[in-house]
Design a protein around this motif. Structure first.
Motif, PDB file in Angstrom:
ATOM      1  N   GLN A  13      11.811  15.368 -11.860  1.00 32.94           N
ATOM      2  CA  GLN A  13      12.069  13.935 -11.951  1.00 32.94           C
ATOM      3  C   GLN A  13      13.279  13.693 -12.861  1.00 32.94           C
ATOM      4  OE1 GLN A  13       8.400  11.653 -12.841  1.00 32.94           O
ATOM      5  NE2 GLN A  13       7.291  13.564 -12.463  1.00 32.94           N
ATOM      6  N   TYR A  14      14.236  12.939 -12.347  1.00 30.16           N
ATOM      7  CA  TYR A  14      15.442  12.612 -13.093  1.00 30.16           C
ATOM      8  C   TYR A  14      15.442  11.114 -13.357  1.00 30.16           C
ATOM      9  CZ  TYR A  14      16.867  17.191 -11.337  1.00 30.16           C
ATOM     10  OH  TYR A  14      16.923  18.528 -11.042  1.00 30.16           O
ATOM     11  N   GLY A  15      15.368  10.715 -14.621  1.00 23.06           N
ATOM     12  CA  GLY A  15      15.342   9.307 -14.983  1.00 23.06           C
ATOM     13  C   GLY A  15      16.616   8.912 -15.694  1.00 23.06           C
ATOM     14  N   LEU A  16      17.360   7.975 -15.116  1.00 16.55           N
ATOM     15  CA  LEU A  16      18.638   7.536 -15.662  1.00 16.55           C
ATOM     16  C   LEU A  16      18.593   6.039 -15.954  1.00 16.55           C
ATOM     17  CD1 LEU A  16      21.026   9.246 -13.065  1.00 16.55           C
ATOM     18  CD2 LEU A  16      19.960  10.280 -15.069  1.00 16.55           C
TER      19      LEU A  16
ATOM     20  N   GLU B  35       0.818  -1.221   0.000  1.00 16.13           N
ATOM     21  CA  GLU B  35       0.000   0.000   0.000  1.00 16.13           C
ATOM     22  C   GLU B  35       0.851   1.270   0.000  1.00 16.13           C
ATOM     23  OE1 GLU B  35      -2.695  -0.338   3.304  1.00 16.13           O
ATOM     24  OE2 GLU B  35      -3.907  -1.863   2.308  1.00 16.13           O
ATOM     25  N   MET B  36       1.979   1.193  -0.701  1.00 15.42           N
ATOM     26  CA  MET B  36       2.866   2.348  -0.824  1.00 15.42           C
ATOM     27  C   MET B  36       2.719   3.052  -2.162  1.00 15.42           C
ATOM     28  SD  MET B  36       6.291   0.508   0.744  1.00 15.42           S
ATOM     29  CE  MET B  36       7.363   1.947   0.596  1.00 15.42           C
ATOM     30  N   PHE B  37       2.083   2.410  -3.109  1.00 18.51           N
ATOM     31  CA  PHE B  37       2.056   2.912  -4.482  1.00 18.51           C
ATOM     32  C   PHE B  37       1.379   4.282  -4.590  1.00 18.51           C
ATOM     33  CE2 PHE B  37       0.349   3.401  -8.738  1.00 18.51           C
ATOM     34  CZ  PHE B  37       1.414   3.046  -9.538  1.00 18.51           C
ATOM     35  N   GLU B  38       0.138   4.380  -4.157  1.00 14.08           N
ATOM     36  CA  GLU B  38      -0.608   5.635  -4.311  1.00 14.08           C
ATOM     37  C   GLU B  38       0.003   6.792  -3.525  1.00 14.08           C
ATOM     38  OE1 GLU B  38      -2.778   6.423  -6.475  1.00 14.08           O
ATOM     39  OE2 GLU B  38      -2.983   4.416  -7.318  1.00 14.08           O
ATOM     40  N   PRO B  39       0.400   6.583  -2.247  1.00 13.56           N
ATOM     41  CA  PRO B  39       1.028   7.700  -1.524  1.00 13.56           C
ATOM     42  C   PRO B  39       2.298   8.213  -2.191  1.00 13.56           C
ATOM     43  CG  PRO B  39       0.367   5.983   0.010  1.00 13.56           C
ATOM     44  CD  PRO B  39       0.184   5.417  -1.363  1.00 13.56           C
ATOM     45  N   LEU B  40       3.120   7.301  -2.720  1.00 13.65           N
ATOM     46  CA  LEU B  40       4.332   7.747  -3.407  1.00 13.65           C
ATOM     47  C   LEU B  40       4.008   8.471  -4.703  1.00 13.65           C
ATOM     48  CD1 LEU B  40       6.935   4.870  -2.951  1.00 13.65           C
ATOM     49  CD2 LEU B  40       7.053   7.194  -2.053  1.00 13.65           C
ATOM     50  N   LYS B  41       3.044   7.964  -5.431  1.00 15.82           N
ATOM     51  CA  LYS B  41       2.649   8.612  -6.679  1.00 15.82           C
ATOM     52  C   LYS B  41       2.155  10.032  -6.410  1.00 15.82           C
ATOM     53  CE  LYS B  41      -0.188   8.070 -10.842  1.00 15.82           C
ATOM     54  NZ  LYS B  41      -1.081   7.183 -11.604  1.00 15.82           N
ATOM     55  N   GLU B  42       1.397  10.214  -5.343  1.00 11.18           N
ATOM     56  CA  GLU B  42       0.902  11.547  -4.983  1.00 11.18           C
ATOM     57  C   GLU B  42       2.057  12.493  -4.683  1.00 11.18           C
ATOM     58  OE1 GLU B  42      -1.870  11.059  -1.803  1.00 11.18           O
ATOM     59  OE2 GLU B  42      -3.322   9.960  -3.041  1.00 11.18           O
ATOM     60  N   LYS B  43       3.071  12.014  -3.981  1.00 10.73           N
ATOM     61  CA  LYS B  43       4.225  12.857  -3.659  1.00 10.73           C
ATOM     62  C   LYS B  43       4.960  13.273  -4.938  1.00 10.73           C
ATOM     63  CE  LYS B  43       5.130  10.929   0.964  1.00 10.73           C
ATOM     64  NZ  LYS B  43       4.992  12.183   1.739  1.00 10.73           N
ATOM     65  N   ILE B  44       5.122  12.317  -5.867  1.00 12.69           N
ATOM     66  CA  ILE B  44       5.807  12.630  -7.127  1.00 12.69           C
ATOM     67  C   ILE B  44       4.997  13.644  -7.935  1.00 12.69           C
ATOM     68  CG2 ILE B  44       6.654  11.682  -9.309  1.00 12.69           C
ATOM     69  CD1 ILE B  44       6.998   8.990  -7.792  1.00 12.69           C
ATOM     70  N   GLN B  45       3.691  13.425  -8.023  1.00  9.88           N
ATOM     71  CA  GLN B  45       2.827  14.344  -8.777  1.00  9.88           C
ATOM     72  C   GLN B  45       2.783  15.731  -8.153  1.00  9.88           C
ATOM     73  OE1 GLN B  45      -0.769  11.905  -8.800  1.00  9.88           O
ATOM     74  NE2 GLN B  45      -0.489  11.464 -10.983  1.00  9.88           N
ATOM     75  N   ALA B  46       3.007  15.805  -6.840  1.00  7.67           N
ATOM     76  CA  ALA B  46       3.001  17.093  -6.144  1.00  7.67           C
ATOM     77  C   ALA B  46       4.305  17.857  -6.335  1.00  7.67           C
ATOM     78  CB  ALA B  46       2.733  16.884  -4.662  1.00  7.67           C
ATOM     79  N   GLY B  47       5.291  17.230  -6.993  1.00 10.09           N
ATOM     80  CA  GLY B  47       6.525  17.945  -7.314  1.00 10.09           C
ATOM     81  C   GLY B  47       7.749  17.528  -6.544  1.00 10.09           C
ATOM     82  N   MET B  48       7.655  16.485  -5.711  1.00 11.40           N
ATOM     83  CA  MET B  48       8.832  16.044  -4.969  1.00 11.40           C
ATOM     84  C   MET B  48       9.919  15.585  -5.938  1.00 11.40           C
ATOM     85  SD  MET B  48       9.222  13.036  -2.074  1.00 11.40           S
ATOM     86  CE  MET B  48       8.582  14.089  -0.756  1.00 11.40           C
ATOM     87  N   PRO B  49      11.161  16.056  -5.768  1.00 23.14           N
ATOM     88  CA  PRO B  49      12.253  15.621  -6.634  1.00 23.14           C
ATOM     89  C   PRO B  49      12.495  14.117  -6.521  1.00 23.14           C
ATOM     90  CG  PRO B  49      12.855  17.622  -5.476  1.00 23.14           C
ATOM     91  CD  PRO B  49      11.584  17.130  -4.846  1.00 23.14           C
TER      92      PRO B  49
END
Length: 199
Positions: free
Chosen positions: A163-166, A60-74
């Motif tokens: 977001q930095y994707g390598l 149950e970590m998927f949605e909370p993490l996705k929300e943080k990323i969508q909110a602009g967390m690096p």
């Protein structure tokens, strides 16, 4: 400054070692409760993207993490991490977070190749060592996604918002500049969201 490192599977320990050497505090994200901490940046490490995606949902970590990323967390996403961010995979029907407008090809260099190492130009940083292990690469970038590194005509590093994707593993080389650039973006994000926080 605190960095959350996804630690359900994969090569997270090397990121933690490098970031702590640079002065950051790190928290390993293993369960839903770990997401309640006040971390300001996120690392999605290499490993098995299908396993990571499955565990993120089961824990149950998927949605909370996705929300943080969508909110602009690096986010610093390496190898499997960029697969988790991509909104399309050319050779896989799955989509995970889907927060980065890129098309990624899994195991693009072929499983039999194993790994290789090179030194190439990365925009804004310079010549950097790149270690590839059963690596993907980015086939196409959508609107707003900036190509920051290529190897032999293949896109291997992209920036989209914070977001930095390598496709490679900067945590496995001695060069610290990619992690330093990530921490600089975290500092800016933290100051913008918590102007009175001492960093």
């Amino acid at each position: 400054m605190k960095i959350g490192i996804l630690a359900v599977q994969g090569a997270f320990a090397e990121h933690k070692t490098k970031l702590e050497k640079l002065g950051a505090r790190c928290v390993e994200l293993r369960k839903k409760e770990d997401l309640d901490g006040d971390f300001e940046g996120l690392v999605l490490p290499g490993g098995e993207s299908t396993v990571q995606g499955k565990l993120l949902r089961e824990l149950e970590m998927f949605e909370p993490l996705k929300e943080k990323i969508q909110a602009g967390m690096p986010v610093l996403a390496t190898c499997a991490g960029v697969i988790l961010l991509a909104d399309h995979l050319s050779n896989d029907g799955h989509v995970y977070f889907g927060t980065m407008p890129v098309t990624v090809k899994r195991n693009a260099y072929g499983r039999q190749l194993g790994s290789f190492h090179t030194i190439r130009e990365m925009k804004g940083i310079g010549q950097v060592p790149m270690t590839f292990i059963r690596a993907p690469y980015i086939e196409k970038c959508g609107e707003g996604a900036e190509v920051v590194a290529e190897v032999d005509g293949n896109i291997v590093a992209v920036k989209y918002k914070e977001q930095y994707g390598l496709a490679f593993h900067p945590e496995l080389d001695e060069d610290d500049r990619i992690h330093e650039a990530f921490l600089n973006s975290v500092k800016k994000y933290a100051k913008k969201n918590s102007p009175n926080t001492w960093l």
